[in-house]
Scaffold this motif. Structure first.
Motif, short mmCIF file in Angstrom:
data_model
loop_
_atom_site.label_atom_id
_atom_site.label_comp_id
_atom_site.label_asym_id
_atom_site.label_seq_id
_atom_site.Cartn_x
_atom_site.Cartn_y
_atom_site.Cartn_z
N ARG A 153 -9.54 -1.89 -0.12
CA ARG A 153 -9.61 -1.85 1.35
C ARG A 153 -8.31 -1.26 1.90
NH1 ARG A 153 -11.09 -7.85 2.88
NH2 ARG A 153 -9.27 -8.20 1.56
N ILE A 193 -1.71 -5.64 14.05
CA ILE A 193 -2.24 -5.28 12.73
C ILE A 193 -1.39 -5.85 11.59
CG2 ILE A 193 -2.75 -3.34 11.18
CD1 ILE A 193 -3.65 -1.74 13.66
N PRO A 236 -8.33 -2.04 9.60
CA PRO A 236 -7.27 -2.83 10.25
C PRO A 236 -7.71 -3.43 11.58
CG PRO A 236 -6.65 -0.49 10.06
CD PRO A 236 -7.85 -0.71 9.21
N ASN A 269 -0.38 -7.64 0.60
CA ASN A 269 -0.91 -6.29 0.44
C ASN A 269 0.22 -5.35 0.05
OD1 ASN A 269 0.02 -4.89 3.16
ND2 ASN A 269 -0.64 -6.99 3.61
N GLN A 327 -5.02 -3.24 0.69
CA GLN A 327 -5.36 -4.67 0.62
C GLN A 327 -6.31 -4.87 -0.56
OE1 GLN A 327 -4.61 -6.20 4.06
NE2 GLN A 327 -4.55 -8.21 3.12
N LYS A 343 2.40 -2.16 0.77
CA LYS A 343 2.73 -1.43 1.99
C LYS A 343 3.39 -0.08 1.67
CE LYS A 343 3.69 -5.51 4.84
NZ LYS A 343 2.31 -5.64 5.35
N GLU A 372 -4.71 -11.99 6.24
CA GLU A 372 -5.71 -11.62 5.24
C GLU A 372 -5.16 -11.78 3.82
OE1 GLU A 372 -8.76 -10.92 6.02
OE2 GLU A 372 -9.60 -10.03 4.19
N VAL A 430 -5.71 -0.32 4.77
CA VAL A 430 -5.24 -0.66 6.11
C VAL A 430 -4.41 0.53 6.59
CG1 VAL A 430 -4.02 -2.35 7.52
CG2 VAL A 430 -5.17 -3.07 5.42
N ASN A 431 -5.13 1.53 7.07
CA ASN A 431 -4.50 2.80 7.42
C ASN A 431 -4.31 2.88 8.93
OD1 ASN A 431 -3.54 5.37 7.49
ND2 ASN A 431 -5.40 6.36 6.74
N LEU A 489 -9.65 -6.48 10.87
CA LEU A 489 -8.75 -7.59 10.53
C LEU A 489 -8.22 -8.27 11.78
CD1 LEU A 489 -6.55 -6.35 7.52
CD2 LEU A 489 -8.58 -7.82 7.49
N GLN A 494 -2.76 -8.47 8.78
CA GLN A 494 -2.68 -8.25 7.33
C GLN A 494 -2.12 -9.47 6.62
OE1 GLN A 494 -0.51 -4.31 7.50
NE2 GLN A 494 -1.66 -4.14 5.58
N ASN A 551 -1.44 1.21 4.01
CA ASN A 551 -1.33 -0.01 3.21
C ASN A 551 -2.63 -0.29 2.46
OD1 ASN A 551 1.15 -0.14 4.39
ND2 ASN A 551 0.57 -1.68 5.91
#
Lengths: 470, 470
Positions: free
Chosen positions: B373, B332, B257, B342, B390, B344, B339, B375-376, B260, B336, B388
């Motif tokens: 990937r 963040i 994250p 995603n 991705q 969640k 990007e 997104v923690n 990102l 996301q 999350n």
């Protein structure tokens, strides 16, 4: 009902179903206001047994009175006189199931004695901050059922605020495992807080997961003489500002209750009270060092003296001195007993309204009862006073109670209402305040409470006649 | 239904009953997951008007969707597609009714914007600590209905812990004045906490009395690189011990994250992330002085580095730097979005279980989706992660969502269950998680929730289809 007793013996074991002998400890409340007669006292050893007992009682139509340490002050955990109620004592389910240091939580069974819980936490270098006079014999289950308060509420909140999750046996005898070490969980209605404070009328709390805190590095106690209740309230604001969350105790005591302690326990040396209408006990807990705590405390007290809020003050030099100061505060109820029967109230109003409430209510009482003596003390940090009334000097206490209790309580509660307060700050309703609640609680709230009671306990088996009439 | 609309116009005034024109702001949720159609949007100006509206709707059998800032994340405050529901917008009841400095409380109407509440407190030198991303547009009523969390929960708790009393219009259109500035009140069932977090399904919160705190004298922010999630948890324990209640924020962010944020917002300088799997954002609030706060912070970070919990760290030199660090954390979700779509999750497990939960769940996901990937990031101090997922690089996000959303969410929620966690830590249930709740909540708890819903809203008029099915 013999068949029910047999079933209870099968569930909990015959030695744990008491029907004969002296059951005073279970049938009489702590203040000896009421003595009932139980069909049986059953002492289960596990949640499964509790569930089976509730199911058996529900099938037999026998109502249940859950009981912890039986130290409550509003007659909420003893049976009525019918001889048909089952007292469900949780004392044997008393394990500390687990302590999770990194999650700062502890899971306890309902019968765990409060002091044992404090000690279990301390052994792990952690603090379980719930603290109250009965801690040597009251239980976590009772603390939660009555949402107990005590002396650390100004920092840590009541029992409710310290609880993250509960395990409950419902009125149908089902087990709800709502134990949770979660600080955030928004998956539906807050059943936990509904059971907390419901005094066993909706179900039986059998275990709970409670919050822990790091042990403070230092905890200091100060005693300050304050000229007026308004000064005490302003000292509180100053302490909040300068100590922040370090302020873990803030008790106020009137001159007369301190006189009672000095009179009846002359071995206790009560400081500063002779020249001051009120004294305040402050506690400052620090995560840094004792030196830091002391410097902060002294700075606060100097500031307060500069502002004229404090006329004189002492900071305890060591733990023994601190304990002596707290012991004075805790001796007030016993000193009252020595002085004779009195009329007790456990009330709260907003902190900002305390000075005016006292001024107005003191005057009303003085007009009603010439030479009345007020034993006014309590947890000022929470707006909670034990605003008690002692007979005038030379008047027989029992006769005084008979003549004045109803009038005095009505006067005090009416004044509490005028100041937006509560007629039961930390003791609960039980059966003692049942009728008063009808007068003082909003009918809309009472209507919702009754609807919830009917929804969760349609047979009215759980501690009937407590908190609210059906 | 025309007759109902006419009644609503009589109650709230015709300009405050919207039936035509673009009602997107009221009919579509913030994340654009759902678009409904209202019979009308009504915008009352007072609690009395709210009560009259609820009575009129109840008489007409029209269901009601209470709405605050409409910033919720689980589709809980927009109407369904039937065109028969009344959206009850509380935005016009937005007064700060009173601030009581000595009682440390503030009474607000439901439509008061969170940021306006914070600012009103600050003008009195006081802190209202509820703080979250949507604070510029979310309302106190919405915060309470969903028991909002945010970034200060580690110290001050969720919205529930900050609330002392509520005013509610019941499903029958009665007004319950449960506003209270009392910190102790044990007079019956905890109706307050039942309405808090019930997402408008039991009644409408129209006002609340909230806790305030003294403004800290100094608030410092640090950013630390930590080698593993276990180190982050141990750093949290160390911070609790050394900062005590000074620890007012503790956020964790994974390397991806932060990548990102660095990729999509290159003007932001993200520190220390390139060499470290995780970074932690800490906040230390002090009632003494900035120097004291800084010395404490530096001592903590040195200790943590000695123990190998932290590989490198910076303490913000001034408020601008502190804001920059928080801004990275808050960017963040937007990074996301940049990007691509995603999956969640807003989950919690006990803090102590976080490292193992991540290890196990990361591995399960990697096996399910090659090159996935994660997104923690989230509020580690509360055990709350926005965990999350991705799409792998080069994979079309929309196609990824279609193929994987159900599988991934099932996998994550099953793992959450295995670790004793919650599938909704701070966002609530709404309609988005309604079905999942049936799978993940105890049937006993769901049964009690339904009994309470039927007891308080027997017509099922209040936000039906949210939180639980009848």
């Amino acid at each position: 009902m013999n068949s029910l007793i047999e079933q209870l013996k099968t569930i909990a074991g015959a030695p744990n179903v008491l029907v004969d002998g002296d059951l005073t400890a279970y049938e009489q409340d702590w203040r000896k206001r009421s003595r009932g007669k139980a069909l049986a006292v059953v002492r289960p050893a596990s949640t499964t047994e509790v569930a089976a007992i509730v199911k058996a009682c529900a099938a037999a139509g026998a109502s249940i009175v859950p009981q912890g340490g039986n130290t409550g002050l509003v007659v909420g955990s003893t049976p009525d006189e019918s001889g048909s109620q089952v007292v469900l004592s949780l004392q044997r389910t008393n394990a500390v199931r687990s302590i999770d240091a990194h999650n700062l939580t502890m899971t306890l069974e309902a019968g765990c004695i409060l002091q044992a819980a404090q000690e279990a936490a301390e052994r792990e270098g952690l603090l379980f901050p719930l603290s109250l006079a009965a801690e040597g014999s009251c239980t976590i289950g009772g603390n939660l059922s009555t949402n107990a308060g005590g002396t650390q509420v100004v920092r840590y909140g009541n029992a409710r605020e310290l609880c993250l999750g509960v395990e409950v046996v419902t009125a149908q005898g089902e087990i709800w495992n709502g134990l949770s070490g979660l600080r955030k969980d928004n998956t539906g209605y807050d059943l936990r807080d509904l059971f907390i404070g419901s005094e066993g009328t909706l179900g039986v709390i059998t275990a709970a997961t409670m919050k822990l805190y790091p042990l403070p590095v230092a905890s200091l106690t100060a005693w300050a003489a304050v000229p007026t209740m308004q000064d005490a309230v302003e000292l509180l604001a100053l302490a909040h500002r300068h100590l922040g969350a370090g302020l873990t105790g803030f008790e106020v005591m009137g001159q007369f209750p301190l006189q009672l302690v000095a009179r009846h326990f002359p071995q206790q040396r009560v400081p500063l009270y002779e020249q001051s209408p009120y004294c305040v006990l402050l506690e400052n807990s620090d995560s840094e060092s004792e030196d830091h705590a002391r410097a902060q405390f002294e700075r606060l007290l100097e500031l307060a003296m500069d502002k004229g809020l404090v006329s004189d003050a002492v900071v305890a030099e060591n733990i023994a001195q601190a304990r002596q100061l707290w012991h004075i505060r805790e001796s007030i109820p016993m000193a009252q007993v020595e002085e004779g029967l009195n009329i007790k109230h456990d009330i709260s109003v907003p902190v900002s309204a305390i000075p005016k409430f006292c001024e107005v209510t003191d005057a009303l009482l003085a007009r009603e009862i010439p030479n009345v003596r007020l034993v006014n003390f309590g947890h000022l940090g929470d707006g909670n006073l034990h605003y008690n009334v002692q007979a005038p000097p030379g008047v027989d206490p029992a006769a005084f109670l008979r003549e004045y209790e109803h009038r005095v309580t009505t006067l005090v509660y009416d004044s509490v209402r005028n100041f937006g307060g509560s007629i039961s700050a930390e003791h609960g309703v039980g059966s003692l305040k049942l009728d008063k609640l009808e007068d003082h609680k909003s009918p809309v709230a009472l209507g919702m409470m009754r609807a919830i009671k009917r929804a969760l306990d349609p047979q009215n088996l759980m501690n009937p006649g407590r908190v609210l009439n059906p």
